[in-house]
Design a protein around this motif. Structure first.
Motif, PDB file in Angstrom:
ATOM      1  N   VAL A 156       0.855  -1.182   0.000  1.00 36.64           N
ATOM      2  CA  VAL A 156       0.000   0.000   0.000  1.00 36.64           C
ATOM      3  C   VAL A 156       0.892   1.234   0.000  1.00 36.64           C
ATOM      4  CG1 VAL A 156      -1.790   1.281   1.231  1.00 36.64           C
ATOM      5  CG2 VAL A 156      -1.836  -1.227   1.214  1.00 36.64           C
ATOM      6  N   ASP A 157       0.871   1.956  -1.094  1.00 37.45           N
ATOM      7  CA  ASP A 157       1.611   3.217  -1.168  1.00 37.45           C
ATOM      8  C   ASP A 157       0.853   4.259  -0.353  1.00 37.45           C
ATOM      9  OD1 ASP A 157       3.698   4.889  -3.071  1.00 37.45           O
ATOM     10  OD2 ASP A 157       1.892   6.032  -2.588  1.00 37.45           O
ATOM     11  N   LEU A 158       1.583   5.047   0.433  1.00 41.92           N
ATOM     12  CA  LEU A 158       0.925   6.012   1.327  1.00 41.92           C
ATOM     13  C   LEU A 158       0.123   7.071   0.582  1.00 41.92           C
ATOM     14  CD1 LEU A 158       3.426   6.696   4.259  1.00 41.92           C
ATOM     15  CD2 LEU A 158       1.378   5.262   4.238  1.00 41.92           C
ATOM     16  N   ARG A 159       0.451   7.302  -0.687  1.00 42.58           N
ATOM     17  CA  ARG A 159      -0.284   8.313  -1.450  1.00 42.58           C
ATOM     18  C   ARG A 159      -1.187   7.681  -2.509  1.00 42.58           C
ATOM     19  NH1 ARG A 159       0.213  11.816  -5.995  1.00 42.58           N
ATOM     20  NH2 ARG A 159       1.887  10.500  -6.773  1.00 42.58           N
ATOM     21  N   LEU A 160      -0.685   6.581  -3.127  1.00 42.27           N
ATOM     22  CA  LEU A 160      -1.390   6.013  -4.279  1.00 42.27           C
ATOM     23  C   LEU A 160      -2.281   4.829  -3.940  1.00 42.27           C
ATOM     24  CD1 LEU A 160       1.717   6.154  -6.647  1.00 42.27           C
ATOM     25  CD2 LEU A 160      -0.240   7.715  -6.648  1.00 42.27           C
ATOM     26  N   GLY A 161      -2.179   4.353  -2.694  1.00 41.39           N
ATOM     27  CA  GLY A 161      -3.033   3.249  -2.284  1.00 41.39           C
ATOM     28  C   GLY A 161      -2.498   1.887  -2.689  1.00 41.39           C
ATOM     29  N   ASN A 199      12.487   2.457   7.381  1.00 45.14           N
ATOM     30  CA  ASN A 199      11.151   1.849   7.306  1.00 45.14           C
ATOM     31  C   ASN A 199      10.140   2.734   6.579  1.00 45.14           C
ATOM     32  OD1 ASN A 199      10.949   3.765   9.291  1.00 45.14           O
ATOM     33  ND2 ASN A 199      10.694   2.304  10.970  1.00 45.14           N
ATOM     34  N   LEU A 200      10.608   3.879   6.076  1.00 46.31           N
ATOM     35  CA  LEU A 200       9.753   4.736   5.249  1.00 46.31           C
ATOM     36  C   LEU A 200      10.592   5.241   4.074  1.00 46.31           C
ATOM     37  CD1 LEU A 200       7.147   6.324   4.683  1.00 46.31           C
ATOM     38  CD2 LEU A 200       7.987   8.106   6.227  1.00 46.31           C
ATOM     39  N   VAL A 201      10.238   4.794   2.869  1.00 43.53           N
ATOM     40  CA  VAL A 201      10.979   5.192   1.667  1.00 43.53           C
ATOM     41  C   VAL A 201      10.117   6.184   0.894  1.00 43.53           C
ATOM     42  CG1 VAL A 201      11.971   4.431  -0.517  1.00 43.53           C
ATOM     43  CG2 VAL A 201      12.250   3.020   1.534  1.00 43.53           C
ATOM     44  N   ILE A 202      10.649   7.394   0.717  1.00 42.96           N
ATOM     45  CA  ILE A 202       9.902   8.459   0.035  1.00 42.96           C
ATOM     46  C   ILE A 202      10.669   8.820  -1.223  1.00 42.96           C
ATOM     47  CG2 ILE A 202       9.090  10.843   0.226  1.00 42.96           C
ATOM     48  CD1 ILE A 202       9.100  10.261   3.351  1.00 42.96           C
ATOM     49  N   ARG A 203      10.034   8.595  -2.375  1.00 40.79           N
ATOM     50  CA  ARG A 203      10.755   8.829  -3.633  1.00 40.79           C
ATOM     51  C   ARG A 203       9.777   9.156  -4.746  1.00 40.79           C
ATOM     52  NH1 ARG A 203      12.919   2.800  -5.076  1.00 40.79           N
ATOM     53  NH2 ARG A 203      10.911   1.814  -5.446  1.00 40.79           N
ATOM     54  N   LEU A 230       6.240   5.723  -0.137  1.00 45.42           N
ATOM     55  CA  LEU A 230       5.420   6.860  -0.557  1.00 45.42           C
ATOM     56  C   LEU A 230       6.062   7.405  -1.834  1.00 45.42           C
ATOM     57  CD1 LEU A 230       4.178   9.831   1.650  1.00 45.42           C
ATOM     58  CD2 LEU A 230       4.923  10.145  -0.698  1.00 45.42           C
ATOM     59  N   HIS A 231       5.314   7.367  -2.937  1.00 45.10           N
ATOM     60  CA  HIS A 231       5.829   7.876  -4.212  1.00 45.10           C
ATOM     61  C   HIS A 231       5.160   9.209  -4.520  1.00 45.10           C
ATOM     62  CE1 HIS A 231       6.818   3.549  -4.503  1.00 45.10           C
ATOM     63  NE2 HIS A 231       7.854   3.983  -5.185  1.00 45.10           N
ATOM     64  N   HIS A 232       5.989  10.239  -4.642  1.00 48.43           N
ATOM     65  CA  HIS A 232       5.429  11.575  -4.849  1.00 48.43           C
ATOM     66  C   HIS A 232       5.504  11.976  -6.328  1.00 48.43           C
ATOM     67  CE1 HIS A 232       9.452  13.285  -5.238  1.00 48.43           C
ATOM     68  NE2 HIS A 232       9.812  12.636  -4.155  1.00 48.43           N
ATOM     69  N   PRO A 233       4.671  12.958  -6.737  1.00 52.34           N
ATOM     70  CA  PRO A 233       4.695  13.412  -8.130  1.00 52.34           C
ATOM     71  C   PRO A 233       6.008  14.124  -8.452  1.00 52.34           C
ATOM     72  CG  PRO A 233       2.966  14.538  -6.874  1.00 52.34           C
ATOM     73  CD  PRO A 233       3.683  13.657  -5.921  1.00 52.34           C
ATOM     74  N   LEU A 234       6.302  14.220  -9.728  1.00 49.73           N
ATOM     75  CA  LEU A 234       7.555  14.812 -10.190  1.00 49.73           C
ATOM     76  C   LEU A 234       7.307  16.190 -10.776  1.00 49.73           C
ATOM     77  CD1 LEU A 234       8.809  11.668 -12.094  1.00 49.73           C
ATOM     78  CD2 LEU A 234       9.502  12.398  -9.813  1.00 49.73           C
TER      79      LEU A 234
END
Ligand SMILES: [Zn+2]
Length: 274
Positions: A156-161, A199-203, A230-234
């Motif tokens: 489960v991605d923290l932003r994308l589900g 334990n939290l990868v943000i990229r 958590l995958h953030h927009p570019l």
């Protein structure tokens, strides 16, 4: 769950740019809001392209922007023994084999025998397992691959589900060390995240497709619980202006030289996000 640990992990193959700033803002914000710690990792696994001068410049620009890590940076180039030990764990499971395929060999092997057939629509090459049972000996100029499981990886991605990926069909057996003797990004980053307790990868969302394989590799290495991702927009690339000064490739040094303040650089970077 114990405390949150995330990381900011630039490759010293160029100067810090606005794309990095978007990542840094997200890493520090999402970690601090959870009262977590941010580690700094210099991903200089590619010995041919990494330069110490870029590392020095990146650290200086980060400090200027006000991003402070919790502890001194670690360098992948100094962690060979750790990667070797991790690989040994996989060797004992019979998962590691030698591969002498070039990129061109892999592309060739994937070409359909019937020229009329459409090649698989995929943005990355899926290694077909050519060397799996060849029993090649390790030697300079040869790579090392890890036999993956055919399992579906769910996370489960923290932003994308909720996400589902089957790495064995996406990328095939994972390259751990390339033909130049470099540890690969996928292997080194997964081992480091495990060993450093990240334990939290943000990229960026451009790396979403490789998350399943990192989760599987972590499990094969013995990690009980994979990191949360958590995958953030570019930053949006302005159409038709690939190298325009408004896109993510703009160097922070350049903006500093123009007299911009850190807060303006950060606001500008965030304003360009899709
Ligand atoms: Zn091969």
């Amino acid at each position: 769950m114990r405390g949150i640990i995330s990381r900011f992990a630039p490759a010293p193959t160029g100067f810090l740019h606005l794309g990095h700033v978007v990542n840094a803002v997200t890493v520090w914000r999402e970690t601090r809001v959870r009262s977590g710690r941010v580690l700094l990792r210099i991903e200089d696994h590619d010995r041919q392209r990494s330069r110490r001068q870029f590392e020095v410049a990146i650290l200086e620009d980060l400090a200027w922007l006000g991003f402070e890590a919790d502890g001194p940076p670690v360098r992948q180039s100094e962690r060979g023994a750790i990667y070797e030990e991790a690989l040994e764990r996989l060797r004992r499971q019979g998962r590691v084999y030698v591969c002498d395929c070039t990129r061109a060999d892999v592309a060739q092997a994937l070409r359909p025998a019937d020229a009329g057939l459409k090649p698989r629509a995929t943005s990355e090459l899926c290694y077909p397992g050519t060397c799996r049972d060849r029993g090649l000996a390790d030697a300079p100029g040869r790579g090392l691959r890890v036999r993956l499981e055919p399992s579906m990886e769910r996370f489960v991605d923290l932003r994308l589900g909720a996400q589902e990926q089957r790495p064995s069909e996406q990328c095939g057996d994972l390259l751990a060390r390339d033909r130049d003797g470099n540890w690969t990004y996928q292997f080194a980053a997964t081992v480091d995240d495990y060993v450093q307790g990240v334990n939290l990868v943000i990229r960026g969302v451009d790396l979403l497709a490789s998350t399943g394989r990192q989760i599987q590799l972590a499990r094969l290495l013995g990690r009980a619980e994979p990191p949360v991702f958590l995958h953030h927009p570019l930053i949006m690339k302005s159409a038709g202006h690939k190298l325009s000064k408004s896109d993510g490739d703009t160097g922070i040094r350049e903006l500093r030289a123009r007299g911009w303040m850190p807060s303006r650089v950060i606001e500008h970077a965030l304003s360009l996000v899709e």
